[in-house]
Write an enzyme that holds these catalytic residues in place. Structure first.
Site, PDB file in Angstrom:
ATOM      1  N   ARG A 179      44.547  40.144  52.746  1.00 64.48           N
ATOM      2  CA  ARG A 179      43.820  40.946  51.765  1.00 64.48           C
ATOM      3  C   ARG A 179      44.044  42.412  52.107  1.00 64.48           C
ATOM      4  NH1 ARG A 179      37.686  38.966  51.446  1.00 64.48           N
ATOM      5  NH2 ARG A 179      37.562  40.598  49.855  1.00 64.48           N
ATOM      6  N   HIS A 180      43.799  43.275  51.151  1.00 61.13           N
ATOM      7  CA  HIS A 180      43.839  44.723  51.384  1.00 61.13           C
ATOM      8  C   HIS A 180      42.802  45.089  52.441  1.00 61.13           C
ATOM      9  CE1 HIS A 180      40.076  44.665  49.197  1.00 61.13           C
ATOM     10  NE2 HIS A 180      40.672  43.822  48.360  1.00 61.13           N
ATOM     11  N   HIS A 192      44.513  40.131  47.025  1.00 60.67           N
ATOM     12  CA  HIS A 192      43.055  40.115  46.909  1.00 60.67           C
ATOM     13  C   HIS A 192      42.503  38.708  47.152  1.00 60.67           C
ATOM     14  CE1 HIS A 192      43.409  44.055  44.831  1.00 60.67           C
ATOM     15  NE2 HIS A 192      44.574  43.534  44.473  1.00 60.67           N
ATOM     16  N   ASN A 232      34.137  47.068  48.204  1.00 61.18           N
ATOM     17  CA  ASN A 232      33.700  46.032  49.157  1.00 61.18           C
ATOM     18  C   ASN A 232      32.445  46.521  49.880  1.00 61.18           C
ATOM     19  OD1 ASN A 232      37.082  45.155  50.159  1.00 61.18           O
ATOM     20  ND2 ASN A 232      35.738  44.135  48.701  1.00 61.18           N
ATOM     21  N   GLU A 292      43.783  41.380  41.396  1.00 63.19           N
ATOM     22  CA  GLU A 292      42.623  40.508  41.611  1.00 63.19           C
ATOM     23  C   GLU A 292      42.183  39.841  40.311  1.00 63.19           C
ATOM     24  OE1 GLU A 292      41.223  38.462  43.073  1.00 63.19           O
ATOM     25  OE2 GLU A 292      39.665  39.205  44.422  1.00 63.19           O
ATOM     26  N   ARG A 314      43.891  49.618  46.161  1.00 64.71           N
ATOM     27  CA  ARG A 314      43.483  49.197  47.506  1.00 64.71           C
ATOM     28  C   ARG A 314      44.596  48.444  48.234  1.00 64.71           C
ATOM     29  NH1 ARG A 314      40.446  46.739  43.552  1.00 64.71           N
ATOM     30  NH2 ARG A 314      39.968  44.507  43.587  1.00 64.71           N
TER      31      ARG A 314
HETATM   32  O1  F6P Z   1      34.521  40.935  46.299  1.00 65.67           O
HETATM   33  C1  F6P Z   1      35.880  41.120  46.440  1.00 65.67           C
HETATM   34  C2  F6P Z   1      36.651  40.363  45.380  1.00 65.67           C
HETATM   35  O2  F6P Z   1      38.009  40.560  45.603  1.00 65.67           O
HETATM   36  C3  F6P Z   1      36.282  40.742  43.928  1.00 65.67           C
HETATM   37  O3  F6P Z   1      36.996  41.846  43.448  1.00 65.67           O
HETATM   38  C4  F6P Z   1      36.565  39.476  43.193  1.00 65.67           C
HETATM   39  O4  F6P Z   1      35.943  39.423  41.928  1.00 65.67           O
HETATM   40  C5  F6P Z   1      36.036  38.474  44.152  1.00 65.67           C
HETATM   41  O5  F6P Z   1      36.355  38.958  45.446  1.00 65.67           O
HETATM   42  C6  F6P Z   1      36.607  37.093  43.998  1.00 65.67           C
HETATM   43  O6  F6P Z   1      35.857  36.185  44.768  1.00 65.67           O
HETATM   44  P1  F6P Z   1      34.845  35.166  44.067  1.00 65.67           P
HETATM   45  O7  F6P Z   1      35.714  34.353  43.166  1.00 65.67           O
HETATM   46  O8  F6P Z   1      34.284  34.354  45.206  1.00 65.67           O
HETATM   47  O9  F6P Z   1      33.810  35.918  43.306  1.00 65.67           O
END
Ligand code: F6P
Length: 728
Positions: free
Chosen positions: A541-542, A680, A548, A614, A593
């Site tokens: 990941r970044h 991501h 975050n 992402e 990022r």
């Molecule tokens: O919180 C960091 C992130 O990369 C968000 O940008 C993204 O929506 C999320 O994680 C994805 O994870 P989850 O599917 O568990 O919400």
């Protein structure tokens, strides 16, 4: 509303007099920043401001985050007293327009005439909407303005990052000290190793055939899932008679019946899945496809797929021939030609895309039925008992596969030598009216590779687990191979794909005959692009982003201080891990990022992929999970119920993400040099699931920690995983 009056620069109000007196005002300008915050979602109403700087035009504020709106502008020196008011206007329209209650606000010489009060709007429904207001004004010289704009652009603005070309090649490697990446990472990479979760797919020491389907007709328990391997008496089927009768079909396991009933009674309710088609059901009363939850393992559920896979499913359901809706990929080839490895890889790929796929290995049936320690004689073509026994287990495995297809299974990968026409004819007869067959022949002409494969086989195959003498095992296996070679007939019939010298690491070739349809085409494309050259793929990941830190999802913020530290450590790591791999490349998403995380890495080409962005959280982008729960409880609950399929309004689901990642997987398979993927959380979960062969339903829940590198090693023995945690 104010008069639109604006005074010349005359010292302004008392509050700002000192500042104005002390400053040289020549050429100074007022930099005004207005912010409005409201946690109630009023996305259809856009805050605007109208002021004395131009009373005829309301300026819209821009959305900075889910609850915050912002507008910054510079006022020329002749506007020292400004009065203004906020308005709410619907998106894309001027009416109805709601003007804030109370008198106009005043900004005199850069200072607010009163404490910033709430902005209150009485909207149509009689409801009062409250916004918190933040006003900031600074006097700046044009030079300061220009300088800060430049700094802003260079350091923080996404556009500055996007200014980096999509593909960049910095071919001058620098040492850690010079590129600023010497953030205390010791030379010993092993120091950072943390345990990887163990999965069946990530151990190179698991013989691939062991991970194949359990022989349900040989193991007690109808689904073959029982851990008992107690042998049952087996009745050899007469292939010509199998499946001719309608209704219940006797299985080869005495006393059991395979579920090969004809489901006429369910006509109009149960619709078989098509080839290339995940499960679909057409309701009995209409032509509308509907679905239930994934992972229940029941028939009639919606596809675990999106986009092209789902579209092909619908087309096949509506138009396809019934027997074409199930596909058997029947491997053909001499022993030690990489059949099982190819079968396992194809199974993994198809499952990941959402096709219900199973790998049936005839060797596993043979070992269970006749024991693991058969000598080369068992495999002689002039040994009638051996031939019969081998046909028998092949037919058993094939029939298990057909039973599973009848229950809804889509693609069966049938893994055996199937090395002569007689055997293949038997299989084609068994498949008649039940499924389409494509033969997949693996041919290898490189004696060195064959020798290597043979040696691996003696080390790994359960056939030689009880042979203490390696050389004796080797001699026996070579005899077995010679027995097969004597009667080997390359495929020339039906639909087939031949992979010729694809394991040599020098390209090889693919020959295809009579291949048509969505899924077969996709399989050919996959096979054309895969190879077995060992190389590492690093997934990370970044570095931690500003969002975050705030717990906000999505967005496109820069990285935090901790994130920057990680980017340097990562650069140092990559430099050391891949120092002898100048052909390696760094892949990022198009979000800043990841680009910023990659920026300290030098000496490798960098490529931005939109497909690595992402998951798109649509209307929830920029929110915290708490805000989603509070402001969009239905969305929150729906996602919690089915995170894999849940699609954010105007955004994506995990299945959508998997669909868009397919070209990335194909390219990762095709590359012969190492690749570092900086992406991501959701995207890496999907990519990792492919390599680790994790079921789709687990994808959204896979742990994907920040500041950790997952190294995937692809090679002849399968996939191996190693993890490095660079920061606590
Ligand atoms: O919180 C960091 C992130 O990369 C968000 O940008 C993204 O929506 C999320 O994680 C994805 O994870 P989850 O599917 O568990 O919400």
């Amino acid at each position: 509303m104010g008069t639109g009056s604006s005074k010349e620069t005359d010292g302004g109000s008392e509050g700002s007099k000192d500042r104005l007196d002390n400053d040289d005002q020549s050429g100074r300008q007022l930099y005004v920043s207005l912010k409005m915050e409201n946690h109630k979602l009023t996305a259809h109403l856009v805050p605007h401001v109208v002021g004395s700087w131009e009373s005829s035009k309301a300026l819209p504020l821009e959305r900075e985050s889910v609850s915050m709106w912002e507008l910054s502008f510079v006022v020329p020196p002749n506007h020292e007293t400004l009065d203004f008011k906020f308005l709410l206007k619907p998106k894309d329209s001027d009416v109805p327009c709601f003007v804030e209650e109370g008198p106009s606000r005043q900004l005199i010489g850069g200072a607010l005439g009163e404490d910033a009060r709430l902005a209150l709007f009485k909207v149509d429904s009689g409801e009062v909407l409250e916004y918190q207001v933040f006003v900031k004004a600074d006097r700046v010289s044009p030079f300061d303005l220009a300088a800060s704009w430049r700094a802003y652009q260079e350091n923080f603005r996404p556009s500055a990052v996007r200014g980096i070309p999509d593909v960049s090649i910095s071919s001058t490697p620098q040492t850690g000290g010079e590129n600023g990446s010497s953030a205390g990472l010791e030379l010993d990479l092993e120091h950072y190793v943390v345990p990887a979760p163990s999965t069946s797919a990530n151990s190179a020491h698991v013989y691939a055939a062991n991970n194949t389907e359990n022989p349900r007709s040989l193991i007690s328990g109808s689904d073959g899932s029982s851990s008992s391997t107690k042998e049952m008496e087996v009745v050899v089927p007469d292939p010509s008679k199998v499946f001719q009768s309608s209704g219940m079909v006797e299985s080869k396991s005495v006393g059991t019946f395979s579920p090969l009933q004809k489901h006429d009674s369910q006509k109009g309710h149960f619709v078989d899945r098509g080839v290339g088609s995940p499960r679909l059901v057409r309701s009995s009363s209409s032509n509308i496809f509907s679905g239930d939850n994934l992972g229940t393992g029941t028939k009639n559920s919606m596809p675990a797929a999106a986009g092209a896979v789902a579209a092909a499913a619908v087309a096949d359901q509506m138009l396809g021939l019934k027997e074409d809706r199930h596909l058997a990929i029947v491997l053909v080839g001499l022993p030690a030609r990489g059949k099982t490895f190819t079968a396992a890889k194809l199974t993994r790929y198809l499952r990941w895309l959402g096709h219900d796929t199973k790998h049936f290995n005839v060797g596993k049936y043979r070992r269970l039925k006749h024991g693991a320690n058969q000598s080369a004689d068992f495999f002689r073509a002039d040994n009638p008992e051996g031939m019969e026994a081998r046909d028998e287990v092949a037919a058993l495995a094939f029939e298990d596969m057909l039973s599973w297809m009848h229950e809804g299974g889509q693609v069966g990968i049938f893994d055996a030598t199937n090395s002569n026409r007689r055997r293949r004819n038997m299989l084609m007869k068994l498949a008649e009216g039940k499924c389409k067959i494509i033969f997949l022949e693996t041919i290898c002409n490189d004696v060195n590779i064959i020798e290597k494969n043979i040696r691996l086989k003696i080390q790994q195959s359960p056939d030689y687990a009880e042979e203490p003498d390696f050389e004796a095992g080797l001699a026996d296996f070579k005899n077995r191979l010679a027995n097969y070679e004597k009667v080997y007939e390359p495929v020339g019939e039906g639909s087939y794909i031949k992979m010729i010298d694809k394991v040599s690491g020098h390209g090889g070739q693919i020959q295809v005959n009579n291949i048509s349809g969505y899924l077969p085409g996709r399989i050919v494309f996959f096979l054309v692009n895969t190879h077995l050259t060992p190389r590492p793929i690093l997934l990370t990941r970044h570095g931690e982003s500003q969002d975050n830190v705030r717990g906000r999802i999505g967005g496109d913020t820069a990285i935090s201080e901790a994130g920057e530290l990680y980017s340097k450590k990562l650069a140092n790591f990559v430099e050391k891990r891949l120092k002898s791999e100048r052909a390696a490349s760094i892949w990022t998403s198009t979000l800043q990022r990841t680009i910023l995380t990659a920026s300290p890495i030098v000496g490798f080409p960098k490529i931005q992929w939109r497909a690595l962005d992402e998951i798109n959280a649509g209307v929830c982008d920029g929110m915290t999970y708490e805000e989603i729960k509070k402001n969009r409880p239905e969305e929150y609950e729906s996602r919690k119920k089915d995170k894999l399929r849940y699609r954010y309004p105007r955004g994506e689901s995990y299945l959508d993400v998997i669909q868009r990642l397919e070209p990335v997987i194909i390219e990762l398979e095709r590359q012969r040099a190492p690749v570092v993927v900086i992406s991501h959380q959701a995207v890496l979960r999907a990519l990792y699931a492919y390599f680790a062969d994790r079921p789709l339903k687990e994808v959204p829940h896979i742990e994907m920690p920040l500041h950790t590198i997952i190294e995937i090693q692809m090679g002849v023995t399968g996939v191996q995983e190693k993890r490095y945690k660079l920061m606590d």
